[in-house]
Write a protein that holds these residues in place. Sequence first.
Motif, PDB file in Angstrom:
ATOM      1  N   ARG A 142       8.734   4.710   5.851  1.00 37.87           N
ATOM      2  CA  ARG A 142       7.773   3.621   5.631  1.00 37.87           C
ATOM      3  C   ARG A 142       8.528   2.336   5.302  1.00 37.87           C
ATOM      4  NH1 ARG A 142       4.779   5.760   0.695  1.00 37.87           N
ATOM      5  NH2 ARG A 142       6.940   6.367   0.284  1.00 37.87           N
ATOM      6  N   LEU A 143       8.107   1.268   5.956  1.00 37.89           N
ATOM      7  CA  LEU A 143       8.805  -0.012   5.845  1.00 37.89           C
ATOM      8  C   LEU A 143       7.974  -1.040   5.096  1.00 37.89           C
ATOM      9  CD1 LEU A 143      11.174  -1.880   6.726  1.00 37.89           C
ATOM     10  CD2 LEU A 143       9.863  -2.377   8.803  1.00 37.89           C
ATOM     11  N   GLY A 144       8.612  -1.743   4.177  1.00 38.52           N
ATOM     12  CA  GLY A 144       8.045  -2.917   3.530  1.00 38.52           C
ATOM     13  C   GLY A 144       8.964  -4.092   3.801  1.00 38.52           C
ATOM     14  N   ALA A 145       8.556  -5.292   3.385  1.00 36.94           N
ATOM     15  CA  ALA A 145       9.399  -6.462   3.622  1.00 36.94           C
ATOM     16  C   ALA A 145       9.098  -7.544   2.601  1.00 36.94           C
ATOM     17  CB  ALA A 145       9.188  -7.014   5.036  1.00 36.94           C
ATOM     18  N   ASP A 157       5.966 -10.557  10.124  1.00 38.89           N
ATOM     19  CA  ASP A 157       4.903  -9.587  10.388  1.00 38.89           C
ATOM     20  C   ASP A 157       4.550  -9.564  11.874  1.00 38.89           C
ATOM     21  OD1 ASP A 157       4.699  -8.805   7.745  1.00 38.89           O
ATOM     22  OD2 ASP A 157       3.094 -10.214   7.272  1.00 38.89           O
ATOM     23  N   THR A 167       4.776  -3.112   8.772  1.00 37.77           N
ATOM     24  CA  THR A 167       5.023  -2.757   7.379  1.00 37.77           C
ATOM     25  C   THR A 167       3.785  -2.126   6.753  1.00 37.77           C
ATOM     26  OG1 THR A 167       4.434  -5.030   6.773  1.00 37.77           O
ATOM     27  CG2 THR A 167       6.766  -4.532   7.046  1.00 37.77           C
ATOM     28  N   THR A 171       4.098  -8.718   4.598  1.00 41.83           N
ATOM     29  CA  THR A 171       5.355  -9.076   3.951  1.00 41.83           C
ATOM     30  C   THR A 171       5.092  -9.857   2.672  1.00 41.83           C
ATOM     31  OG1 THR A 171       6.600  -9.085   6.017  1.00 41.83           O
ATOM     32  CG2 THR A 171       7.474 -10.415   4.211  1.00 41.83           C
ATOM     33  N   CYS A 200       6.767   2.150  -0.374  1.00 44.76           N
ATOM     34  CA  CYS A 200       7.442   2.380   0.898  1.00 44.76           C
ATOM     35  C   CYS A 200       8.815   2.974   0.623  1.00 44.76           C
ATOM     36  CB  CYS A 200       7.563   1.074   1.684  1.00 44.76           C
ATOM     37  SG  CYS A 200       8.449  -0.224   0.801  1.00 44.76           S
ATOM     38  N   VAL A 203      12.764  -1.588   2.167  1.00 45.21           N
ATOM     39  CA  VAL A 203      12.243  -2.957   2.173  1.00 45.21           C
ATOM     40  C   VAL A 203      13.213  -3.843   2.941  1.00 45.21           C
ATOM     41  CG1 VAL A 203      11.617  -4.960   0.771  1.00 45.21           C
ATOM     42  CG2 VAL A 203      11.052  -2.655  -0.032  1.00 45.21           C
TER      43      VAL A 203
END
Length: 260
Positions: A142-145, A157, A167, A171, A200, A203
């Motif tokens: 899982r990706l966050g930013a 995004d 994400t 973001t 997530c 990041v």
Amino acid sequence: MRLLAITPIVVDDAELARRQARYDALAPAGVTVVLEHLDPGSSGSSGGGPTGEPDARTPRLPRALDTADDVRASERALHARYAAVDPTGWDAYLPDCVLDPLADLAEADGEGAEGEGLAGLARPVLGLGRLTAAFVTGQGARLGAVARNAPIADELDRRLGQYAAATVAPTAVLDLSVDDIADDATWAAAVERTVEGLDCDFVLNACSAVDVAEQARAPYVLDPTATALALLGLRARVTGRLDDAAPATTAAPATTGATR
């Protein structure tokens, strides 16, 4: 593998040198990155046209990505700079920006003619953002930013959506200035406060020129430059090109050794 990176904004020689030092430290065996100014009239730039106020032929050169117009201007200016470069000696182009500013032009251009890169350029265009996203999505993670302002967050995004690497949430915005890019302590403190609330695994830190400290637990903050170069180092090993890269200090004598 010799890569030409160009800053997405106008920076002074000291900042260019700081960024080049990061590339030198992060580049693995088989990979050399040489960083040049966006402004073709600056010392160490290998091509381009006149500087000054933009006209119909000269794109505006932004000093920060603070608005959506700045993001688009950076994209146009980078394309013009790469189009003016002598491709001899370069294996690919690597814009010094996690937003992958030539990705839209590349998609519109298709595969290009034999021997050409995407976006009508003479060499392939690689993307820090795309390579970093692939590192995460390839693991099913899982990706966050996080990004320093809303325009950069919105563009990231959009770009990640193009890569099918959306994400877990929009973001997160750090509310930092362009001057904070070179202030590792200020940036790190803002990131630490922000990632606490992200559910997530990784990041993406949406700046190519910021150092990221190791973390003991998830979510793990990714330096997109370090991640992308590590993957390109793997490519160099797989293709047997570990001995192809010359030191950046000798690869392009006309280039100042600096970082954005």
